[in-house]
Design a protein around this motif. Structure first.
Motif, PDB file in Angstrom:
ATOM      1  N   ALA A  31       0.820  -1.219   0.000  1.00 32.24           N
ATOM      2  CA  ALA A  31       0.000   0.000   0.000  1.00 32.24           C
ATOM      3  C   ALA A  31       0.854   1.269   0.000  1.00 32.24           C
ATOM      4  O   ALA A  31       0.346   2.358   0.251  1.00 32.24           O
ATOM      5  CB  ALA A  31      -0.932  -0.012   1.205  1.00 32.24           C
ATOM      6  N   GLN A 139      -6.135  -5.521   6.111  1.00 31.39           N
ATOM      7  CA  GLN A 139      -6.782  -5.433   4.800  1.00 31.39           C
ATOM      8  C   GLN A 139      -8.175  -4.810   4.851  1.00 31.39           C
ATOM      9  O   GLN A 139      -8.542  -4.050   3.954  1.00 31.39           O
ATOM     10  CB  GLN A 139      -6.864  -6.828   4.156  1.00 31.39           C
ATOM     11  CG  GLN A 139      -5.516  -7.415   3.817  1.00 31.39           C
ATOM     12  CD  GLN A 139      -4.736  -6.601   2.794  1.00 31.39           C
ATOM     13  OE1 GLN A 139      -5.299  -5.853   2.002  1.00 31.39           O
ATOM     14  NE2 GLN A 139      -3.425  -6.722   2.817  1.00 31.39           N
ATOM     15  N   GLN A 140      -8.939  -5.124   5.884  1.00 34.40           N
ATOM     16  CA  GLN A 140     -10.337  -4.688   5.898  1.00 34.40           C
ATOM     17  C   GLN A 140     -10.598  -3.416   6.700  1.00 34.40           C
ATOM     18  O   GLN A 140     -11.625  -2.762   6.505  1.00 34.40           O
ATOM     19  CB  GLN A 140     -11.227  -5.818   6.420  1.00 34.40           C
ATOM     20  CG  GLN A 140     -11.234  -7.014   5.478  1.00 34.40           C
ATOM     21  CD  GLN A 140     -12.252  -8.058   5.890  1.00 34.40           C
ATOM     22  OE1 GLN A 140     -13.389  -7.729   6.217  1.00 34.40           O
ATOM     23  NE2 GLN A 140     -11.845  -9.313   5.876  1.00 34.40           N
ATOM     24  N   LEU A 143      -5.892  -0.367   6.297  1.00 32.72           N
ATOM     25  CA  LEU A 143      -5.540   0.252   5.019  1.00 32.72           C
ATOM     26  C   LEU A 143      -6.689   1.057   4.409  1.00 32.72           C
ATOM     27  O   LEU A 143      -6.450   2.172   3.929  1.00 32.72           O
ATOM     28  CB  LEU A 143      -5.020  -0.797   4.032  1.00 32.72           C
ATOM     29  CG  LEU A 143      -3.636  -1.358   4.388  1.00 32.72           C
ATOM     30  CD1 LEU A 143      -3.233  -2.444   3.405  1.00 32.72           C
ATOM     31  CD2 LEU A 143      -2.583  -0.255   4.456  1.00 32.72           C
ATOM     32  N   PRO A 144      -7.928   0.575   4.442  1.00 32.61           N
ATOM     33  CA  PRO A 144      -9.001   1.393   3.872  1.00 32.61           C
ATOM     34  C   PRO A 144      -9.227   2.722   4.602  1.00 32.61           C
ATOM     35  O   PRO A 144      -9.707   3.680   4.001  1.00 32.61           O
ATOM     36  CB  PRO A 144     -10.244   0.498   3.997  1.00 32.61           C
ATOM     37  CG  PRO A 144      -9.717  -0.889   4.051  1.00 32.61           C
ATOM     38  CD  PRO A 144      -8.407  -0.774   4.789  1.00 32.61           C
ATOM     39  N   GLU A 145      -8.882   2.796   5.880  1.00 31.95           N
ATOM     40  CA  GLU A 145      -9.211   3.982   6.674  1.00 31.95           C
ATOM     41  C   GLU A 145      -7.985   4.795   7.095  1.00 31.95           C
ATOM     42  O   GLU A 145      -8.116   5.882   7.660  1.00 31.95           O
ATOM     43  CB  GLU A 145     -10.003   3.540   7.912  1.00 31.95           C
ATOM     44  CG  GLU A 145     -10.731   4.626   8.641  1.00 31.95           C
ATOM     45  CD  GLU A 145     -11.751   5.395   7.799  1.00 31.95           C
ATOM     46  OE1 GLU A 145     -12.114   6.506   8.220  1.00 31.95           O
ATOM     47  OE2 GLU A 145     -12.171   4.916   6.735  1.00 31.95           O
ATOM     48  N   LYS A 147      -5.512   6.749   5.728  1.00 31.05           N
ATOM     49  CA  LYS A 147      -5.327   8.152   5.321  1.00 31.05           C
ATOM     50  C   LYS A 147      -6.399   9.054   5.923  1.00 31.05           C
ATOM     51  O   LYS A 147      -6.103  10.173   6.342  1.00 31.05           O
ATOM     52  CB  LYS A 147      -5.313   8.268   3.802  1.00 31.05           C
ATOM     53  CG  LYS A 147      -4.061   7.692   3.186  1.00 31.05           C
ATOM     54  CD  LYS A 147      -4.072   7.788   1.677  1.00 31.05           C
ATOM     55  CE  LYS A 147      -2.830   7.145   1.110  1.00 31.05           C
ATOM     56  NZ  LYS A 147      -2.847   7.092  -0.352  1.00 31.05           N
ATOM     57  N   HIS A 148      -7.622   8.558   5.979  1.00 31.28           N
ATOM     58  CA  HIS A 148      -8.716   9.357   6.540  1.00 31.28           C
ATOM     59  C   HIS A 148      -8.495   9.634   8.023  1.00 31.28           C
ATOM     60  O   HIS A 148      -8.671  10.769   8.488  1.00 31.28           O
ATOM     61  CB  HIS A 148     -10.052   8.640   6.313  1.00 31.28           C
ATOM     62  CG  HIS A 148     -11.211   9.357   6.905  1.00 31.28           C
ATOM     63  ND1 HIS A 148     -11.922   8.860   7.969  1.00 31.28           N
ATOM     64  CD2 HIS A 148     -11.774  10.550   6.602  1.00 31.28           C
ATOM     65  CE1 HIS A 148     -12.875   9.714   8.283  1.00 31.28           C
ATOM     66  NE2 HIS A 148     -12.816  10.743   7.484  1.00 31.28           N
TER      67      HIS A 148
END
Length: 155
Positions: A31, A139-140, A143-145, A147-148
Motif C-alpha cells: 500500500a 486489509q479490511q 488500510l481502507p481507513e 489516510k482518513h
C-alpha cells in the motif's frame, strides 16, 4: 508518504519467525506505506512500554502492534499500551471483533484489540498475534481507513 513501525509482542517469536509482523509489513509496503522499524519483545508490561516508546521516538505516522491482546494471564499488551493511548477509536475494536466473529465465531469475544492516538498524535493499532487476525485487520480496516484517520487527527 506514510511511515510505520511494527511491534510484535511474544515470548516465542523472533524477527525471523514472526509471520504476523511480516504479513503486516508486506501489506503496508504493498500500500506504499514505508515500514521504518520492526521490533519483537516478550510479554512483559515494562518491555512492551519501553519498545513502544522507542518506536514512538522514531516519529512514525503509524504504529501497529501484534500479540498479547487476549485474556490469558500472559496477555499484558492492553494494560501496557492503553495508558499510552489517550485518544481511543472505539469503532475499530468493535468492528474488528464483528469481522472476527464472522470468521472464527464466538472465540472473537476474547479479543481486546484497540486503536487510538498516542500523545505524539501517531495512529496506533493494537492487534492480536494471529496471522489471520492481522490480515483481516490490515486489509479490511487499517488500510481502507488509514489516510482518513490521519487526515482527521491532523486537522
Amino acid at each position: 508518504m506514510i511511515n510505520a513501525a511494527i511491534l510484535t509482542i511474544s515470548d516465542t517469536r523472533t524477527l525471523d519467525n514472526d509471520k504476523s509482523g511480516q504479513i503486516i509489513a508486506t501489506a503496508l509496503a504493498t500500500a506504499k506505506v514505508t515500514v521504518k522499524q520492526r521490533l519483537v519483545v516478550r510479554d512483559d508490561i515494562v518491555a512492551i512500554q519501553s519498545a513502544f516508546l522507542q518506536l514512538e521516538q522514531a516519529n512514525p505516522d503509524l504504529i501497529i502492534t501484534n500479540g498479547g491482546t487476549g485474556i490469558a494471564r500472559r496477555d499484558v499488551t492492553i494494560p501496557a499500551l492503553k495508558p499510552l493511548l489517550p485518544v481511543i477509536i472505539p469503532g475499530f475494536g468493535e468492528h474488528f471483533r464483528q469481522l472476527s466473529f464472522a470468521e472464527i465465531g464466538t472465540h472473537a469475544l476474547a479479543s481486546r484489540a484497540i486503536a487510538g492516538f498516542n500523545v505524539r498524535q501517531q495512529l496506533c493499532f493494537v492487534l492480536p498475534g494471529s496471522t489471520n487476525a492481522c490480515h483481516t485487520a490490515v486489509q479490511q480496516l487499517i488500510l481502507p481507513e488509514l489516510k482518513h484517520l490521519l487526515f482527521e487527527r491532523r486537522k
